[in-house]
Design an enzyme around this catalytic site. Sequence first.
Site, PDB file in Angstrom:
ATOM      1  N   SER A  19      35.457  -8.804 -57.410  1.00 19.47           N
ATOM      2  CA  SER A  19      36.620  -8.690 -58.283  1.00 19.47           C
ATOM      3  C   SER A  19      36.363  -7.730 -59.440  1.00 19.47           C
ATOM      4  O   SER A  19      35.257  -7.686 -60.008  1.00 19.47           O
ATOM      5  CB  SER A  19      36.982 -10.050 -58.878  1.00 19.47           C
ATOM      6  N   ILE A  20      37.405  -6.993 -59.812  1.00 18.81           N
ATOM      7  CA  ILE A  20      37.318  -6.177 -61.020  1.00 18.81           C
ATOM      8  C   ILE A  20      37.033  -7.076 -62.221  1.00 18.81           C
ATOM      9  O   ILE A  20      36.268  -6.722 -63.117  1.00 18.81           O
ATOM     10  CB  ILE A  20      38.617  -5.386 -61.223  1.00 18.81           C
ATOM     11  N   ASP A  64      47.030 -22.688 -62.819  1.00 16.19           N
ATOM     12  CA  ASP A  64      48.164 -22.077 -62.133  1.00 16.19           C
ATOM     13  C   ASP A  64      49.017 -21.447 -63.217  1.00 16.19           C
ATOM     14  O   ASP A  64      49.689 -22.153 -63.981  1.00 16.19           O
ATOM     15  CB  ASP A  64      48.955 -23.133 -61.362  1.00 16.19           C
ATOM     16  N   VAL A  65      48.992 -20.115 -63.324  1.00 14.66           N
ATOM     17  CA  VAL A  65      49.675 -19.453 -64.441  1.00 14.66           C
ATOM     18  C   VAL A  65      51.189 -19.476 -64.316  1.00 14.66           C
ATOM     19  O   VAL A  65      51.893 -19.009 -65.206  1.00 14.66           O
ATOM     20  CB  VAL A  65      49.192 -17.999 -64.609  1.00 14.66           C
ATOM     21  N   TYR A 155      52.898  -0.139 -51.768  1.00 14.30           N
ATOM     22  CA  TYR A 155      52.638  -0.906 -52.988  1.00 14.30           C
ATOM     23  C   TYR A 155      53.902  -1.658 -53.415  1.00 14.30           C
ATOM     24  O   TYR A 155      53.826  -2.734 -53.996  1.00 14.30           O
ATOM     25  CB  TYR A 155      52.144   0.021 -54.100  1.00 14.30           C
ATOM     26  N   LYS A 162      53.827  -4.039 -61.856  1.00 10.22           N
ATOM     27  CA  LYS A 162      52.889  -3.376 -62.765  1.00 10.22           C
ATOM     28  C   LYS A 162      53.628  -2.557 -63.819  1.00 10.22           C
ATOM     29  O   LYS A 162      53.165  -2.426 -64.958  1.00 10.22           O
ATOM     30  CB  LYS A 162      51.931  -2.475 -61.975  1.00 10.22           C
ATOM     31  N   THR A 193      38.814  -4.752 -53.291  1.00  9.95           N
ATOM     32  CA  THR A 193      38.864  -6.136 -53.761  1.00  9.95           C
ATOM     33  C   THR A 193      39.668  -6.972 -52.781  1.00  9.95           C
ATOM     34  O   THR A 193      40.327  -6.444 -51.875  1.00  9.95           O
ATOM     35  CB  THR A 193      39.538  -6.220 -55.144  1.00  9.95           C
ATOM     36  N   LEU A 194      39.643  -8.284 -52.994  1.00 12.14           N
ATOM     37  CA  LEU A 194      40.416  -9.194 -52.158  1.00 12.14           C
ATOM     38  C   LEU A 194      41.902  -8.876 -52.239  1.00 12.14           C
ATOM     39  O   LEU A 194      42.615  -8.895 -51.240  1.00 12.14           O
ATOM     40  CB  LEU A 194      40.155 -10.638 -52.602  1.00 12.14           C
TER      41      LEU A 194
END
Length: 259
Positions: A19-20, A64-65, A155, A162, A193-194
């Site tokens: 992960s980043i 959980d956000v 994307y 984003k 990444t995942l």
Amino acid sequence: MGLLDGKTALIFGVANDHSIAWGIARALHAEGAEVGFSSVESLIDKRVRPLAESIGSTFVEPCDVQKDADIDRVFERWDASHDGLDILVHALAFAKREELTGRFVDTSRDGFTLALDVSAYSLVALSRAALPHLRTGSSIMTLTYYGAEKVVANYNVMGVAKAALEASVRYLAADLGPDGIRVNAISAGPIRTLAAAGISGFKKMYGEFADVAPLRANITPEDVGKTAVYLASDLSSAVTGEVIYVDGGFSVMGVPTGD
């Protein structure tokens, strides 16, 4: 002496050692920061806690956000063992896999809502919950991508999310600046990444990136971690509301030279 000696950091979004967010965690720790972690419950025991323990961190909480009660609980736990917070890292994004292929026009209403909630609104929610704990001179940072500005194949809704995230950075910077709190985003080039694995065609894009980026190299979590240290430290004391590119110069290119 590290740049972040005596500072505390809370990182949301570590998924595994690729992960980043983990690259950021290691970089902050290396400069002296005490680092805590929060991630989705399913990853805590198998992935996140062992990583936290490897750098001596004992604060690992599920969250959980999409649930304000979960967010409040994490900060209540933080407050019970810390007298404040200096660095908040938001490394969260999610969209349904089926939304990351084909045409953006086919994005479902549910898929759009989910992507915007987890990927953009969560920054607002976390910042609001963190505000009573953040000291003057604190730094909030998030992760974005060039697909917020230009169309990147497949994307899709994540690019829109984003874009909302980057706008949120600017509005939060204006809100929190009078309290001495800075808010910035790091726009990283493609990294294995995942999360990236869920984007259709990512392998091809990743493979061609180094041929186009001026520095002729792919980006690593360690590259992002270095910029995170800058944003977390007093070196960036007058920087807020910005999107900082860690992409080897890819974003400045128009038409590739082809050589």
